[in-house]
Design a protein around this motif. Structure first.
Motif, PDB file in Angstrom:
ATOM      1  N   ARG A  55      47.671  35.652  47.047  1.00 31.70           N
ATOM      2  CA  ARG A  55      48.765  34.753  46.667  1.00 31.70           C
ATOM      3  C   ARG A  55      49.915  35.016  47.631  1.00 31.70           C
ATOM      4  O   ARG A  55      50.636  36.003  47.498  1.00 31.70           O
ATOM      5  CB  ARG A  55      49.178  35.010  45.217  1.00 31.70           C
ATOM      6  N   THR A 103      48.358  43.697  42.189  1.00 29.19           N
ATOM      7  CA  THR A 103      47.672  42.557  42.780  1.00 29.19           C
ATOM      8  C   THR A 103      46.985  41.732  41.705  1.00 29.19           C
ATOM      9  O   THR A 103      46.328  42.285  40.804  1.00 29.19           O
ATOM     10  CB  THR A 103      46.638  43.051  43.817  1.00 29.19           C
ATOM     11  N   HIS A 104      47.130  40.414  41.807  1.00 28.78           N
ATOM     12  CA  HIS A 104      46.533  39.512  40.826  1.00 28.78           C
ATOM     13  C   HIS A 104      45.010  39.633  40.868  1.00 28.78           C
ATOM     14  O   HIS A 104      44.408  39.776  41.938  1.00 28.78           O
ATOM     15  CB  HIS A 104      46.962  38.081  41.147  1.00 28.78           C
ATOM     16  N   GLU A 105      44.365  39.544  39.692  1.00 30.18           N
ATOM     17  CA  GLU A 105      42.919  39.733  39.636  1.00 30.18           C
ATOM     18  C   GLU A 105      42.175  38.662  40.433  1.00 30.18           C
ATOM     19  O   GLU A 105      41.093  38.912  40.971  1.00 30.18           O
ATOM     20  CB  GLU A 105      42.422  39.779  38.197  1.00 30.18           C
ATOM     21  N   TRP A 106      42.752  37.450  40.532  1.00 30.80           N
ATOM     22  CA  TRP A 106      42.126  36.411  41.357  1.00 30.80           C
ATOM     23  C   TRP A 106      42.023  36.878  42.799  1.00 30.80           C
ATOM     24  O   TRP A 106      41.005  36.632  43.475  1.00 30.80           O
ATOM     25  CB  TRP A 106      42.949  35.126  41.274  1.00 30.80           C
TER      26      TRP A 106
END
Length: 458
Positions: free
Chosen positions: A306, A320-323
């Motif tokens: 992102r 950190t975003h899981e995506w």
């Protein structure tokens, strides 16, 4: 975390970065306690600030140099990056103009300069000059790689500096159609370099005041909640955190970059993929990746994730975003199917500074005493060293080969206000992702990628 990503039992998300796991996240040192006078005040104790302090004190030991840091030395991108000590320019040769050839040569020389300082100062940061491989995995990427080679030749980059390589010559990446090779890159452990530089600077007599955020930079002073440092020169070395300073929100865009690292991989894996040395690995995708084989036989693998938070916000602790973790894992095992037997040990993010024209700059205004360096667009491990030596010469008023380089004194317009900034960046990376997907069945670069370049001036 998504069950499709195998996580190790000790998985960590954030906590600055994996690079601090072996030593532990440093406990910040003493903060500033009252007003102070100095000759040079440097705001930010990342690589730029540390290198500048180091070279100033080496050149003029009598100078009173002070470093001010809101967290601890190496907290930002200097302790989170992919560990690429690369000779690549931050930005295009065309934008630097006729002096780009000299700038390129100085970048190559800066790699050896960093290695030499590490030897002199006993900074053990796992540095190995193993070169860099860039792979192309689609026909469009292969055509871009060949075009980039022709462009490099036009700028004086010779066969010894960069050449086409057999895709299996250094690292066997699944689906690789073409590859390039350059010897001008070294692997490092970023946090070890940052902490080693901080020690070297302190040993030279430079106080590093941590837990000391600077709230205002003005001619002759750097203001903090705990006191004001007055100095003839005040140098801003804040890179991706620059947007936090008053009046500079649109100066450099704080771009997020994220990484994952695997558990240590067995010797059989490295034999299977042919990754026998410390080569760095990148690719020719628009939504590109970067990777290194760590000193303890892991793959540290990074990409954009992102890329930008609205209003130039920063997630300072690196979560950190899981995506993003899932996307990086999918790409890693697509490159190396044999890595499926491993698991992810750590995920983290950091921010880098991006100017509106994507080119770095270094500047000192001798009338006001204000100076800065940054906008490295992800090439800061090497560029900061060159910046530190250039700032030294500019502060000392010396006319040298470094002070005449084309990045000195460059002025670039600011980024657009919100929501245009957020819309433009996210549109750019969305277009790049779609372009990469389309290019799987195309022989040429997608028009969507060209449009994305046009939107942001990349």
């Amino acid at each position: 975390m998504n069950a499709r990503v195998p996580l190790s039992s000790g998985f960590v998300n954030g906590d600055v970065s994996f690079w601090y796991r072996s030593s532990g996240v440093p406990e910040p040192g003493p903060r500033l306690d009252g007003d102070l006078q100095a000759d040079v005040a440097i705001v930010g104790a990342g690589y730029t600030g540390l290198w500048t302090a180091y070279y100033l004190k080496k050149a003029r030991p009598s100078l009173r140099v002070v470093l001010l840091e809101q967290e601890f030395a190496g907290f930002g991108a200097s302790g989170r990056n992919g560990g690429w000590l690369t000779g690549d320019l931050a930005g295009s040769h065309e934008r630097y103009g006729a002096g780009a050839r000299r700038l390129q040569r100085e970048m190559y020389a800066s790699i050896d300069e960093v290695i030499a300082v590490c030897e002199t100062e006993s900074i053990h940061c796992d540095v190995v000059k193993g070169g860099v491989v860039n792979v192309a995995r689609t026909p469009a990427q292969a055509n871009r790689l060949r075009a980039s080679m022709a462009a490099a030749r036009a700028w004086g980059i010779e066969e010894a500096d960069l050449r086409l390589a057999d895709p299996a010559e250094h690292v066997r990446v699944a689906g690789a159609l073409a590859a390039s090779w350059s010897p001008h890159c070294a692997r490092i452990q970023p946090a070890k370099l940052a902490q080693g530089l901080a020690r070297a600077v302190r040993d030279l007599g430079v106080p590093v005041y941590e837990r000391t955020p600077v709230t205002e930079i003005a001619p002759g002073r750097a203001v903090t909640p705990y006191g004001t440092v007055t100095a003839a020169y005040v140098i801003r070395a804040t890179e991706g955190f620059t947007a936090r300073l008053h009046g500079l929100r649109r100066q450099w865009l704080p771009m997020n970059s994220s990484m994952i690292v695997t558990e240590p991989l067995p010797a059989s894996f490295w034999d299977e993929v042919g990754w026998r040395g410390a080569e760095l690995l990148g690719d020719m995708a628009h939504y590109y990746m970067y990777a290194q084989r760590t000193a303890d036989d892991r793959i540290a693998f990074g990409g954009r994730g992102r890329p930008y938070l609205y209003g130039s916000r920063i997630d300072a602790r690196g979560r950190t975003h899981e995506w993003t973790v899932e996307a990086l894992w999918r790409l890693l095992v697509d490159f190396f199917p044999a890595a499926r037997s491993s698991s992810v040990a750590h995920a983290w993010s950091g921010v880098l500074g991006v100017p509106r024209d994507w080119c770095s700059t270094v500047h000192v205004d001798r009338a006001t005493g204000l100076g800065w360096a940054g906008g490295y667009t992800g090439h800061g491990v090497t560029t900061t060293n060159l910046a530190g030596r250039t700032l030294r010469d500019l502060i000392l008023g010396e006319e040298t080969e470094l002070t005449s380089l084309p990045w000195v004194g460059r002025r670039v317009r600011s980024w657009e206000p919100e929501p245009l900034r957020w819309m433009g960046v996210h549109a750019m990376y969305r277009l790049y992702r779609v372009a990469d997907h389309r290019e799987r069945s195309m022989p040429r670069t997608s028009a969507l990628a060209r449009f994305a370049d046009l939107i942001t001036g990349h």
